[in-house]
Design a protein around this motif. Sequence first.
Motif, mmCIF file in Angstrom:
data_model
loop_
_atom_site.group_PDB
_atom_site.id
_atom_site.type_symbol
_atom_site.label_atom_id
_atom_site.label_comp_id
_atom_site.label_asym_id
_atom_site.label_seq_id
_atom_site.Cartn_x
_atom_site.Cartn_y
_atom_site.Cartn_z
ATOM 1 N N THR A 150 33.814 -22.587 47.121
ATOM 2 C CA THR A 150 34.175 -21.479 48.009
ATOM 3 C C THR A 150 34.283 -21.929 49.460
ATOM 4 O O THR A 150 34.581 -21.124 50.334
ATOM 5 C CB THR A 150 33.128 -20.351 47.913
ATOM 6 O OG1 THR A 150 31.826 -20.896 48.207
ATOM 7 C CG2 THR A 150 33.107 -19.752 46.516
ATOM 8 N N ASN A 151 34.043 -23.186 49.717
ATOM 9 C CA ASN A 151 34.183 -23.701 51.086
ATOM 10 C C ASN A 151 34.570 -25.169 51.030
ATOM 11 O O ASN A 151 34.423 -25.829 50.005
ATOM 12 C CB ASN A 151 32.887 -23.524 51.891
ATOM 13 C CG ASN A 151 31.689 -24.160 51.200
ATOM 14 O OD1 ASN A 151 31.575 -25.379 51.122
ATOM 15 N ND2 ASN A 151 30.802 -23.325 50.665
ATOM 16 N N THR A 209 41.930 -18.802 47.362
ATOM 17 C CA THR A 209 41.662 -19.527 48.614
ATOM 18 C C THR A 209 41.475 -18.599 49.803
ATOM 19 O O THR A 209 41.102 -19.049 50.886
ATOM 20 C CB THR A 209 42.828 -20.488 48.927
ATOM 21 O OG1 THR A 209 44.047 -19.730 49.085
ATOM 22 C CG2 THR A 209 43.006 -21.521 47.823
ATOM 23 N N THR A 212 38.876 -18.897 52.911
ATOM 24 C CA THR A 212 38.187 -20.193 52.920
ATOM 25 C C THR A 212 38.736 -21.133 53.978
ATOM 26 O O THR A 212 38.042 -22.064 54.403
ATOM 27 C CB THR A 212 38.321 -20.881 51.544
ATOM 28 O OG1 THR A 212 39.704 -21.198 51.311
ATOM 29 C CG2 THR A 212 37.815 -19.979 50.428
ATOM 30 N N LEU A 219 39.703 -27.507 48.372
ATOM 31 C CA LEU A 219 38.541 -26.951 47.685
ATOM 32 C C LEU A 219 38.132 -27.802 46.483
ATOM 33 O O LEU A 219 36.953 -27.861 46.131
ATOM 34 C CB LEU A 219 38.842 -25.519 47.211
ATOM 35 C CG LEU A 219 38.999 -24.459 48.302
ATOM 36 C CD1 LEU A 219 39.390 -23.126 47.683
ATOM 37 C CD2 LEU A 219 37.720 -24.308 49.124
#
Length: 355
Positions: A150-151, A209, A212, A219
């Motif tokens: 997620t980041n 995405t 993010t 990712l």
Amino acid sequence: CGLFFGYMSYQFRKMAANKSSTNSEQQNIPIRCKEIHRFTMVISICMFFIPIAFVLTVIFEFFRGTIGLYLLWASHVTFSIMIYTIIRDLSLLTIRKDDNFRCEVTQVASLLKPRKSPQQTTVPGIAITNKYQHSIGMAPHAPRPAWLSTNGTGQANVESNCWSISLENWVRFVDACIATATWSILCETKGEGNVNMYDINLHFIKPWTNGTGCSIACLMDNNQGPVELMVSHAWAGSVIESLASIKTITTMYLLPKETRIFFDSVCLYQADDGAIGGLTIPQQLAMKPFTTIIHQKPQHGMFIIHTTIYEVYERLWCVHEVDEAIEANIEICGAFDPTSWNDKALKSIVTSFST
């Protein structure tokens, strides 16, 4: 036949006499029954006149004089009257008088009770569009894979020549899309071969995405390296054929699965939502990633993916990328799904082979 129609006439007469109702529409039923009674009665009478006319014709054969002419004339008149009566009553029967069936608005309104309008439930999802951008269905939101981070580093923090994804991760991402119910609905609506990269971007890339600031490639790999293979493709091309083409590249050219490629839809940040660390589409294009990557001469050159549903060179970006590749003097190869093309289709796009 005369007796049968006589019996039918009698039955409709009874229905017209017995049918009664306070309902404004049902009150018209006796009217229709009377009309049918009249018609069947006329038919019954005519059925009895037909043999009489036949007998008159036979008698005419024996009496050739004045009496015979009168009998012939009488039979013709009788037959004409019968035909006219049947046609007239039939036309009256088939013409429905709207005035007899029209209910006053006040009468209908009085029967209606106020109802609460049911709450409209909207099915959550994203519209499915065709090539004209017209909505043709709805697909549910695709569940985000648990393994997808997620980041990440953020698109703005990676050099454009390193916006890359490995062949292995590209295949993994597409397989994750195919494994969802969203993909199944897309295939049911458009046909599996017609699902294109626009659909993947709308239903998978952007939602997964969003917020993010990272592309799918970023990712999936926080340590992106320099591009080793440039892949040019048309967004309107078939995804399933593109997947087969990527797999063909790895098998026919024996490229390692770790080979880092530039595939714009997954290597650029598509959400364009102003997220921290992200870049807008214009900002990314201003960095000229295509030109930068090509002029750094990727180790494995450039591959152009051809699909059967769209001509890749109708996309001007692909023409631009090929032009840059020719100027940079790097090797350009075509890739396609062998199972989707026949000899005739291949001959229409191939001028020479190099193996």
